[in-house]
Design an enzyme around this catalytic site. Structure first.
Site, PDB file in Angstrom:
ATOM      1  N   GLY A  85       5.731  -3.039   7.582  1.00 42.07           N
ATOM      2  CA  GLY A  85       7.104  -2.617   7.335  1.00 42.07           C
ATOM      3  C   GLY A  85       7.758  -2.065   8.594  1.00 42.07           C
ATOM      4  O   GLY A  85       7.088  -1.557   9.508  1.00 42.07           O
ATOM      5  N   ARG A 170       2.285  10.880   4.014  1.00 45.35           N
ATOM      6  CA  ARG A 170       1.976  10.658   5.427  1.00 45.35           C
ATOM      7  C   ARG A 170       2.584  11.802   6.243  1.00 45.35           C
ATOM      8  O   ARG A 170       3.787  11.805   6.534  1.00 45.35           O
ATOM      9  CB  ARG A 170       2.512   9.303   5.873  1.00 45.35           C
ATOM     10  CG  ARG A 170       1.919   8.158   5.045  1.00 45.35           C
ATOM     11  CD  ARG A 170       2.624   6.848   5.243  1.00 45.35           C
ATOM     12  NE  ARG A 170       2.168   5.873   4.245  1.00 45.35           N
ATOM     13  CZ  ARG A 170       2.777   4.728   3.982  1.00 45.35           C
ATOM     14  NH1 ARG A 170       3.881   4.389   4.654  1.00 45.35           N
ATOM     15  NH2 ARG A 170       2.309   3.912   3.062  1.00 45.35           N
ATOM     16  N   SER A 279      -7.908  -4.782   0.641  1.00 42.99           N
ATOM     17  CA  SER A 279      -7.145  -3.951   1.573  1.00 42.99           C
ATOM     18  C   SER A 279      -6.956  -2.572   0.986  1.00 42.99           C
ATOM     19  O   SER A 279      -6.902  -2.405  -0.246  1.00 42.99           O
ATOM     20  CB  SER A 279      -5.775  -4.601   1.821  1.00 42.99           C
ATOM     21  OG  SER A 279      -4.913  -3.742   2.533  1.00 42.99           O
ATOM     22  N   HIS A 281      -4.347  -0.845   2.487  1.00 45.24           N
ATOM     23  CA  HIS A 281      -3.063  -0.617   3.154  1.00 45.24           C
ATOM     24  C   HIS A 281      -3.243   0.095   4.494  1.00 45.24           C
ATOM     25  O   HIS A 281      -2.439   0.933   4.903  1.00 45.24           O
ATOM     26  CB  HIS A 281      -2.137   0.208   2.243  1.00 45.24           C
ATOM     27  CG  HIS A 281      -0.696  -0.201   2.325  1.00 45.24           C
ATOM     28  ND1 HIS A 281      -0.142  -1.185   1.539  1.00 45.24           N
ATOM     29  CD2 HIS A 281       0.323   0.246   3.092  1.00 45.24           C
ATOM     30  CE1 HIS A 281       1.140  -1.318   1.824  1.00 45.24           C
ATOM     31  NE2 HIS A 281       1.442  -0.465   2.780  1.00 45.24           N
ATOM     32  N   ARG A 284      -3.268   3.951   4.497  1.00 44.94           N
ATOM     33  CA  ARG A 284      -1.979   4.637   4.384  1.00 44.94           C
ATOM     34  C   ARG A 284      -1.635   5.049   2.949  1.00 44.94           C
ATOM     35  O   ARG A 284      -0.567   5.595   2.711  1.00 44.94           O
ATOM     36  CB  ARG A 284      -0.872   3.727   4.932  1.00 44.94           C
ATOM     37  CG  ARG A 284      -0.960   3.527   6.427  1.00 44.94           C
ATOM     38  CD  ARG A 284      -0.058   2.424   6.918  1.00 44.94           C
ATOM     39  NE  ARG A 284       1.352   2.721   6.832  1.00 44.94           N
ATOM     40  CZ  ARG A 284       2.045   3.440   7.717  1.00 44.94           C
ATOM     41  NH1 ARG A 284       1.423   3.972   8.761  1.00 44.94           N
ATOM     42  NH2 ARG A 284       3.345   3.628   7.578  1.00 44.94           N
ATOM     43  N   SER A 313      -7.244  -4.221   7.000  1.00 43.91           N
ATOM     44  CA  SER A 313      -7.484  -2.772   7.062  1.00 43.91           C
ATOM     45  C   SER A 313      -8.710  -2.452   7.907  1.00 43.91           C
ATOM     46  O   SER A 313      -9.858  -2.708   7.509  1.00 43.91           O
ATOM     47  CB  SER A 313      -7.629  -2.133   5.683  1.00 43.91           C
ATOM     48  OG  SER A 313      -6.454  -2.301   4.910  1.00 43.91           O
ATOM     49  N   GLY A 314      -8.458  -1.933   9.099  1.00 47.03           N
ATOM     50  CA  GLY A 314      -9.517  -1.480   9.984  1.00 47.03           C
ATOM     51  C   GLY A 314      -9.978  -2.495  11.006  1.00 47.03           C
ATOM     52  O   GLY A 314     -10.711  -2.156  11.925  1.00 47.03           O
ATOM     53  N   ILE A 315      -9.558  -3.759  10.856  1.00 45.32           N
ATOM     54  CA  ILE A 315      -9.965  -4.800  11.814  1.00 45.32           C
ATOM     55  C   ILE A 315      -9.093  -4.663  13.059  1.00 45.32           C
ATOM     56  O   ILE A 315      -7.879  -4.753  12.970  1.00 45.32           O
ATOM     57  CB  ILE A 315      -9.808  -6.199  11.190  1.00 45.32           C
ATOM     58  CG1 ILE A 315     -10.572  -6.291   9.868  1.00 45.32           C
ATOM     59  CG2 ILE A 315     -10.273  -7.273  12.155  1.00 45.32           C
ATOM     60  CD1 ILE A 315     -10.249  -7.542   9.059  1.00 45.32           C
ATOM     61  N   ARG A 316      -9.718  -4.455  14.206  1.00 46.44           N
ATOM     62  CA  ARG A 316      -8.950  -4.209  15.424  1.00 46.44           C
ATOM     63  C   ARG A 316      -9.189  -5.250  16.516  1.00 46.44           C
ATOM     64  O   ARG A 316      -8.366  -5.403  17.405  1.00 46.44           O
ATOM     65  CB  ARG A 316      -9.288  -2.825  15.990  1.00 46.44           C
ATOM     66  CG  ARG A 316      -8.936  -1.631  15.082  1.00 46.44           C
ATOM     67  CD  ARG A 316      -7.437  -1.464  14.952  1.00 46.44           C
ATOM     68  NE  ARG A 316      -7.059  -0.327  14.116  1.00 46.44           N
ATOM     69  CZ  ARG A 316      -6.642   0.849  14.585  1.00 46.44           C
ATOM     70  NH1 ARG A 316      -6.562   1.046  15.882  1.00 46.44           N
ATOM     71  NH2 ARG A 316      -6.303   1.812  13.761  1.00 46.44           N
TER      72      ARG A 316
END
Length: 382
Positions: A85, A170, A279, A281, A284, A313-316
């Site tokens: 987003g 958040r 996922s 998110h 978040r 989610s978390g894959i970099r």
């Protein structure tokens, strides 16, 4: 295409450092942060990196290919760009930059309902190859209109989001005025003045807005009115009753994103989904939940041959992609890595990130003697 990337930024850590220098703090923290205490945000990547791979050095190995068939299309790599987003807040024109790079590299780009480019613009850039992610509208008329626009633009895959029944808490965004309704503080203005390139490009491209949603908004909404519109327009909770008319309307492939349990996967199969994206998110939404890769394990064990199983989610990195594929995913998506790259390198960020990830993944495949991405589970050390 030839894989060239900026050797000054050979890792995601380098991109993060540079992105932090290029964009205002409030925009960087919107991208970088999770919910509550960031427990699940940190767990996501940490638990992926607990996965170990076994090399077979003496096996007969000819070559490795990353090509992956998914929903009738053969992609050049087993990863795509996840929906994010407000991309234009983090770097002006970001969704257009990433969509163009995805098309050129033949990987999927998923457009979010709440990002800053329209359904029609991204379809034009990707020649109808992008996927579309639907935040479920409260009104059936808005839902139907958005789905018809995606169909008219020839999106092949509709992704229904299920993990935002309520917005996550958040703390960074609340402090920075990016909760709903958003507000611009003096501190934010001072941060903008300290990032002149970001400010100039924002001036050129215009203030970021929810382009896909503009037909449903009144003109000239104030910040407070915008917040009221978003709260009024979206009801993120989906269930069987809300999914049924979507399945009836949509003739293309249908994917459920945000799945975190075997039970929801079983229901997705029963409701006619073609795939799920496991996922949380990006850490978040639910700080007390499992990491995405932990959630995926029972889903793979029970439903591997019944539905396409994807994960974000978390894959970099490309190495993280390899670990996730070895754990049973058919395909992977990343959001933050691509956004860090665009924030760091602007127009070159999309091509840089994709090339970097392909190079990293190729090195792992050749190192462990894995010829096809589908063979990665054979290298998993359990």
């Amino acid at each position: 295409m030839q894989l060239k990337y900026n050797s000054n930024y050979p890792s995601v850590e380098d991109l993060i450092k540079r992105a932090k220098q290029k964009v205002p703090r409030f925009a960087f923290e919107y991208l970088d942060g999770g919910c509550n205490e960031d427990v699940n945000l940190i767990k996501n990547t940490a638990e992926i990196r607990d996965v170990e791979l076994k090399p077979y050095y003496l096996s007969k190995h000819i070559a490795s290919t990353q090509k992956t068939e998914l929903f009738g299309h053969t992609y050049d790599a087993p990863f795509g760009i996840a929906p994010v987003g407000l991309q234009g807040l983090m770097w002006p024109n970001a969704p257009e930059i990433l969509a163009k790079a995805a098309y050129e590299h033949n990987i999927p780009f998923i457009l979010s309902t709440v990002t800053t480019a329209s359904i029609e613009r991204i379809a034009e850039i990707t020649h109808g190859r992008a996927w579309y992610q639907l935040y479920h509208p409260a009104e059936a008329s808005v839902r139907d209109s958005i789905i018809k626009r995606a169909e008219a633009a020839e999106y092949p895959v509709l992704v229904v989001l299920c993990d935002v029944p309520t917005f996550g808490v958040r703390p960074r965004d609340i402090r920075n005025g990016l909760a709903m309704p958003p507000r611009m503080t003096l501190r934010n203005i001072m941060q903008i003045l300290g990032r002149p390139e970001w400010a100039m490009k924002t001036l050129i491209h215009g203030q970021p807005s929810f382009k896909t949603l503009e037909p449903y908004m009144e003109k000239g909404l104030s910040m407070k009115q915008l917040g009221q519109f978003m709260n009024r327009t979206f009801s993120g909770r989906v269930n069987e009753e809300r999914i049924a008319p979507i399945r009836d309307m949509w003739k293309g492939k249908l994917v459920l994103k945000g799945v975190a349990s075997a039970e929801d996967t079983e229901m997705a199969i029963r409701l006619g989904f073609d795939g799920v994206i496991v996922s949380n998110h990006g850490g978040r939404q639910l700080d007390a939940g499992q990491s995405a890769i932990a959630s995926m394990q029972p889903i793979v064990e029970n439903y591997k041959d019944k539905i396409k199983i994807m994960m974000d989610s978390g894959i970099r990195s490309g190495v993280d992609v390899a670990r996730t594929l070895a754990s049973g995913a058919d395909f992977t998506f990343m959001g933050r890595t691509f956004m860090y790259s665009v924030a760091a390198l602007g127009n070159e960020g999309g091509n840089h990130a994709i090339s970097m990830l392909k190079v990293q993944l190729q090195q792992v495949m050749e190192q462990v003697c894995c010829e096809r991405v589908q063979d990665f589970p054979n290298h998993l050390i359990k």
